[in-house]
Design an enzyme around this catalytic site. Structure first.
Site, short mmCIF file in Angstrom:
data_model
loop_
_atom_site.label_atom_id
_atom_site.label_comp_id
_atom_site.label_asym_id
_atom_site.label_seq_id
_atom_site.Cartn_x
_atom_site.Cartn_y
_atom_site.Cartn_z
N HIS A 1 -4.09 -9.33 3.05
CA HIS A 1 -5.55 -9.43 3.04
C HIS A 1 -6.00 -10.31 4.20
O HIS A 1 -5.48 -11.41 4.39
CB HIS A 1 -6.04 -10.05 1.73
CG HIS A 1 -5.98 -9.13 0.56
ND1 HIS A 1 -5.96 -9.58 -0.76
CD2 HIS A 1 -5.93 -7.77 0.48
CE1 HIS A 1 -5.90 -8.54 -1.57
NE2 HIS A 1 -5.88 -7.45 -0.85
N TYR B 1 -9.03 -11.33 -7.84
CA TYR B 1 -8.13 -11.02 -8.94
C TYR B 1 -8.09 -12.14 -9.98
O TYR B 1 -8.16 -11.91 -11.16
CB TYR B 1 -6.73 -10.74 -8.40
CG TYR B 1 -6.68 -9.49 -7.55
CD1 TYR B 1 -6.56 -8.24 -8.15
CD2 TYR B 1 -6.77 -9.54 -6.16
CE1 TYR B 1 -6.53 -7.08 -7.39
CE2 TYR B 1 -6.74 -8.39 -5.40
CZ TYR B 1 -6.62 -7.16 -6.02
OH TYR B 1 -6.60 -6.01 -5.25
N HIS C 1 -2.38 2.54 -5.96
CA HIS C 1 -3.13 1.33 -5.61
C HIS C 1 -3.36 0.46 -6.85
O HIS C 1 -3.54 -0.76 -6.73
CB HIS C 1 -4.46 1.70 -4.97
CG HIS C 1 -4.92 0.70 -3.95
ND1 HIS C 1 -4.31 0.55 -2.72
CD2 HIS C 1 -5.91 -0.23 -3.98
CE1 HIS C 1 -4.92 -0.41 -2.04
NE2 HIS C 1 -5.87 -0.91 -2.79
N LYS D 1 -2.11 -2.30 7.48
CA LYS D 1 -3.49 -1.95 7.81
C LYS D 1 -3.99 -2.80 8.98
O LYS D 1 -3.73 -3.99 9.06
CB LYS D 1 -4.38 -2.18 6.59
CG LYS D 1 -5.80 -1.68 6.73
CD LYS D 1 -6.54 -1.88 5.42
CE LYS D 1 -7.97 -1.37 5.51
NZ LYS D 1 -8.69 -1.56 4.22
N ARG E 1 -0.71 -2.02 -6.94
CA ARG E 1 -0.99 -3.10 -5.99
C ARG E 1 -1.93 -4.11 -6.64
O ARG E 1 -1.73 -5.33 -6.53
CB ARG E 1 -1.59 -2.52 -4.72
CG ARG E 1 -2.00 -3.54 -3.65
CD ARG E 1 -2.43 -2.79 -2.39
NE ARG E 1 -3.16 -3.61 -1.44
CZ ARG E 1 -2.59 -4.38 -0.53
NH1 ARG E 1 -1.28 -4.46 -0.45
NH2 ARG E 1 -3.33 -5.09 0.30
N ARG F 1 0.85 -1.18 0.00
CA ARG F 1 0.00 0.00 0.00
C ARG F 1 0.89 1.23 0.00
O ARG F 1 2.03 1.19 0.46
CB ARG F 1 -0.91 0.01 1.22
CG ARG F 1 -1.87 -1.18 1.32
CD ARG F 1 -2.70 -1.10 2.58
NE ARG F 1 -3.66 -2.22 2.67
CZ ARG F 1 -3.41 -3.37 3.27
NH1 ARG F 1 -2.22 -3.57 3.85
NH2 ARG F 1 -4.32 -4.32 3.32
#
Length: 291
Positions: free
Chosen positions: A268, A277, A242, A178, A245, A152
């Site tokens: 994640h 994805y 992003h 995060k 990413r 990120r």
């Protein structure tokens, strides 16, 4: 110096944003121990709602949330959902804490939005064009770091050399990401070689990619570097860090990397987020996207 990096503004970090005085203690505890990026984004969303309803959260009703949602009809679906989610989170937290007598957002039904993630995934050729067009070694290393690790933007800006561990092949970056979670991200041999080549400060606290003053790089500067690289490559103006990413995740999975490996790299919490994805089909240690 990374192009576009400028000293931070001296403006107040939290302006008079319209949040009702009675709600300030609630908002403060709700945002406690969250990252600076999350605090800024959540407070902005809640302040926008507060200005719209012009009343304290204790007086907010379901109709207020519905009216605010309807007022954002022209906004992107993802933007509307993000703002509503922030307000619903605050109201649920306030109710659980006993600050609010009711959770006005509990009955609000959020529409399932169209998944347009594919529109924000660059092809490998497009990313390589961005890299090829960047001639400054430090800015090139920044772009390579974002694409080669899937970090990120906040994680890339905060990365210091004390977080980097050299391995026989490439290395490992220890990332504080995060949700206050720490993870270990694989750094390919070619990427390690590139970031090491632009290192000027050998101290352990030196940023991996420094700002104009040798300190931590500001996110706005990173965004400018990415957008300029995208423009040179003929890509849309809404390309952001992003998107790199997203590209990392998609291209690693397309290369046959295990979905759990990609999940761990990206940090994640849900495997479902990663599988948006594509799907992995082979067991491997990780593709060197920059080689």
């Amino acid at each position: 110096m990374v192009s576009g990096d400028q000293p931070r503004s001296t403006a107040p970090a939290v302006p008079d944003d319209g949040i009702h005085r009675a709600d300030l203690p609630l908002v403060k505890t709700w945002l406690h121990n969250r990252s600076s990026n999350t605090v800024r984004a959540y407070r902005t969303n809640v302040a926008e709602f507060a200005r719209f309803v012009a009343k304290p959260m204790a007086d907010v009703a379901l109709a207020d949330i519905q009216a605010w949602n309807d007022s954002m009809a022209d906004a992107a679906d993802s933007t509307r959902r993000r703002k509503i989610s922030a307000v619903k989170s605050l109201l649920t937290y306030g109710h659980k804490l006993g600050f609010l007598l009711q959770d006005a957002g509990a009955a609000f039904r959020m529409e399932r939005g169209r998944d347009n993630l594919n529109e924000r995934i660059l092809s490998r050729q497009q990313v390589l064009a961005m890299l090829a067009g960047e001639k400054d070694p430090r800015r090139h290393a920044l772009l390579a770091l974002l694409y080669g690790t899937g970090l990120r933007i906040s994680e890339a800006c905060a990365l210091r050399w004390r977080d980097m561990t050299r391995r026989q092949s490439g290395g490992i970056a220890t990332v504080f990401g995060k949700g206050g979670k720490t993870r270990h991200v694989q750094v390919s041999p070619s990427l390690w070689k590139e970031i090491a080549a632009v290192r000027s400060d050998v101290g352990p606290d030196a940023p991996v990619i420094p700002g104009h003053d040798g300190g931590l790089l500001h996110e706005r500067a990173v965004d400018r570097v990415v957008k300029r690289a995208a423009k040179r490559a003929g890509l849309p103006p809404d390309v952001s860090a992003h998107w790199l990413r997203h590209a990392f995740a998609s291209h690693q999975l397309d290369a046959g990397q295990p979905v759990h490996w990609v999940q761990a790299q990206l940090g994640h919490s849900s495997l479902a987020t990663t599988t948006r994805y594509s799907h992995a089909s082979a067991d491997a240690a990780g593709a060197d996207l920059l080689a």
